[in-house]
Design a protein around this motif. Structure first.
Motif, short mmCIF file in Angstrom:
data_model
loop_
_atom_site.label_atom_id
_atom_site.label_comp_id
_atom_site.label_asym_id
_atom_site.label_seq_id
_atom_site.Cartn_x
_atom_site.Cartn_y
_atom_site.Cartn_z
N HIS A 25 -9.96 43.94 -25.57
CA HIS A 25 -10.34 43.18 -26.75
C HIS A 25 -9.38 42.02 -26.98
O HIS A 25 -8.17 42.18 -26.81
CB HIS A 25 -10.28 44.04 -28.03
CG HIS A 25 -11.29 45.14 -28.07
ND1 HIS A 25 -11.09 46.35 -27.46
CD2 HIS A 25 -12.50 45.21 -28.67
CE1 HIS A 25 -12.13 47.13 -27.67
NE2 HIS A 25 -13.00 46.46 -28.41
N VAL A 26 -9.93 40.91 -27.40
CA VAL A 26 -9.17 39.80 -27.98
C VAL A 26 -10.02 39.36 -29.17
O VAL A 26 -11.13 38.85 -28.99
CB VAL A 26 -8.97 38.63 -27.00
CG1 VAL A 26 -8.30 37.46 -27.72
CG2 VAL A 26 -8.15 39.06 -25.79
N LEU A 69 -7.38 37.63 -15.71
CA LEU A 69 -6.90 38.90 -16.24
C LEU A 69 -7.91 39.99 -15.89
O LEU A 69 -9.12 39.72 -15.81
CB LEU A 69 -6.78 38.83 -17.77
CG LEU A 69 -5.76 37.83 -18.31
CD1 LEU A 69 -6.07 37.50 -19.77
CD2 LEU A 69 -4.36 38.40 -18.16
N PRO A 70 -7.46 41.23 -15.71
CA PRO A 70 -8.41 42.32 -15.50
C PRO A 70 -9.08 42.69 -16.82
O PRO A 70 -8.40 43.08 -17.77
CB PRO A 70 -7.53 43.45 -14.97
CG PRO A 70 -6.17 43.16 -15.53
CD PRO A 70 -6.07 41.67 -15.64
N TYR A 85 -21.79 36.13 -17.52
CA TYR A 85 -22.29 34.77 -17.31
C TYR A 85 -21.45 33.74 -18.08
O TYR A 85 -21.30 32.60 -17.64
CB TYR A 85 -23.77 34.63 -17.68
CG TYR A 85 -24.32 33.32 -17.20
CD1 TYR A 85 -24.70 33.16 -15.87
CD2 TYR A 85 -24.41 32.24 -18.06
CE1 TYR A 85 -25.16 31.93 -15.41
CE2 TYR A 85 -24.86 31.01 -17.61
CZ TYR A 85 -25.23 30.86 -16.29
OH TYR A 85 -25.67 29.64 -15.84
N LEU A 86 -20.87 34.14 -19.20
CA LEU A 86 -20.02 33.21 -19.95
C LEU A 86 -18.90 32.65 -19.08
O LEU A 86 -18.51 31.49 -19.24
CB LEU A 86 -19.40 33.91 -21.17
CG LEU A 86 -20.35 34.24 -22.32
CD1 LEU A 86 -19.64 35.14 -23.33
CD2 LEU A 86 -20.88 32.98 -22.99
N LYS A 87 -18.40 33.45 -18.14
CA LYS A 87 -17.30 33.01 -17.27
C LYS A 87 -17.69 31.82 -16.39
O LYS A 87 -16.83 31.13 -15.88
CB LYS A 87 -16.83 34.15 -16.36
CG LYS A 87 -16.19 35.30 -17.07
CD LYS A 87 -15.64 36.25 -16.02
CE LYS A 87 -15.85 37.67 -16.35
NZ LYS A 87 -15.42 38.56 -15.27
N THR A 88 -19.00 31.59 -16.21
CA THR A 88 -19.44 30.50 -15.34
C THR A 88 -19.52 29.16 -16.06
O THR A 88 -19.74 28.14 -15.40
CB THR A 88 -20.82 30.82 -14.70
OG1 THR A 88 -21.83 30.77 -15.71
CG2 THR A 88 -20.81 32.18 -14.02
N ILE A 89 -19.38 29.16 -17.38
CA ILE A 89 -19.44 27.89 -18.13
C ILE A 89 -18.09 27.21 -17.97
O ILE A 89 -17.07 27.72 -18.42
CB ILE A 89 -19.74 28.12 -19.62
CG1 ILE A 89 -21.01 28.95 -19.80
CG2 ILE A 89 -19.86 26.78 -20.35
CD1 ILE A 89 -21.22 29.45 -21.22
N ILE A 125 -11.36 34.15 -23.88
CA ILE A 125 -11.31 34.49 -22.46
C ILE A 125 -12.71 34.51 -21.88
O ILE A 125 -12.95 33.97 -20.80
CB ILE A 125 -10.57 35.82 -22.26
CG1 ILE A 125 -9.09 35.63 -22.64
CG2 ILE A 125 -10.71 36.31 -20.82
CD1 ILE A 125 -8.28 36.88 -22.66
N LEU A 126 -13.66 35.15 -22.57
CA LEU A 126 -15.08 35.03 -22.24
C LEU A 126 -15.60 33.98 -23.22
O LEU A 126 -15.83 34.28 -24.38
CB LEU A 126 -15.80 36.37 -22.41
CG LEU A 126 -15.32 37.51 -21.52
CD1 LEU A 126 -16.08 38.80 -21.82
CD2 LEU A 126 -15.43 37.15 -20.05
N PRO A 127 -15.74 32.73 -22.76
CA PRO A 127 -15.85 31.58 -23.68
C PRO A 127 -17.21 31.42 -24.36
O PRO A 127 -17.94 30.45 -24.12
CB PRO A 127 -15.54 30.41 -22.76
CG PRO A 127 -16.02 30.84 -21.42
CD PRO A 127 -15.73 32.32 -21.35
N CYS A 128 -17.52 32.32 -25.27
CA CYS A 128 -18.76 32.21 -26.04
C CYS A 128 -18.76 30.98 -26.94
O CYS A 128 -19.82 30.52 -27.37
CB CYS A 128 -19.03 33.48 -26.81
SG CYS A 128 -17.73 33.96 -27.96
#
Length: 167
Positions: A25-26, A69-70, A85-89, A125-128
Motif C-alpha cells: 500500500h501507498v 519495487l516489488p 495496465y496503469l504501469k504502461t502509461i 507508483i501505479l499511476p492512476c
C-alpha cells in the motif's frame, strides 16, 4: 509481518505499507477517499519501505520516472489487470478513461475502470493520476483532485502554474 512508515511528500503524508517481500500500500493519509485496509500498526523498518522512500525522494526531485519495487496489490482479477495496465502509461502522458477501457479490451468497462482506479492501493507508483476524462478534465482521483493536478504538473502533463498552454 506488516511494516508501516509515513513519508512526508510535497503533497501530503503517504502511508507506506510492506510485507517482508512486497510493497502492498501507498496511500495519502489525509485523502478524502482511500482504499480500506485492515492492518495492525507496526513501525519497524523494512528494506522495501526504505527503498520506496529513496525512490519517492528521487521522483519528487524530478530524477525518477519509473518506480522499480516489488509490488503486491490485493484486489479482484479485474482490478489487478487495471492496475497492471496503469504501469504502461508513460511518465508525462495521460490517457482517458474511455481509451483505457478500449485498450484493456472492453470499452463498456469505463465505470469499472474508474472504480478500480479509485481502489488503487499503490498511489503514484501505479499511476492512476494519469487517467483523465475524455474531454481532458481531471476527474476521479481518490487522493483528491488537487493532488492529481499537482502530480500531472510535476510530470509535465499539464503546464506549470502561470504558464500558458499551447494548443
Amino acid at each position: 509481518m506488516q511494516y508501516i512508515k509515513h513519508y512526508s511528500s510535497p503533497i501530503g503524508v503517504l502511508e507506506l505499507v510492506a510485507s517482508d517481500l512486497h510493497l502492498t500500500h501507498v496511500l495519502f493519509r489525509e485523502a478524502q477517499k482511500k482504499p480500506s485496509r485492515q492492518l495492525d500498526e507496526t513501525t519497524e523498518n523494512s528494506l522495501i519501505v526504505e527503498e520506496c522512500i529513496k525512490q519517492f525522494d528521487a521522483y519528487f526531485a524530478g530524477k525518477l520516472k519509473d518506480f522499480d519495487l516489488p509490488l503486491l496489490p490485493q484486489g479482484t482479477d479485474f482490478q489487478r489487470n487495471v492496475w497492471e495496465y496503469l504501469k504502461t502509461i508513460p511518465y508525462g502522458k495521460t490517457i482517458s478513461y474511455l481509451e483505457f477501457s478500449r485498450r484493456i479490451g472492453n470499452e463498456k468497462a469505463i465505470r469499472a475502470v474508474g472504480t478500480a482506479n479509485g481502489r488503487n492501493p499503490l498511489t503514484i507508483i501505479l499511476p492512476c493520476h494519469r487517467v483523465i476524462g475524455s474531454d481532458g478534465s481531471l476527474v476521479g482521483y481518490g487522493g483528491d483532485l488537487w493532488r492529481k493536478e499537482w502530480l500531472l504538473r510535476h510530470e509535465g502533463s499539464l503546464p506549470r502554474q502561470g504558464q500558458l498552454g499551447l494548443f
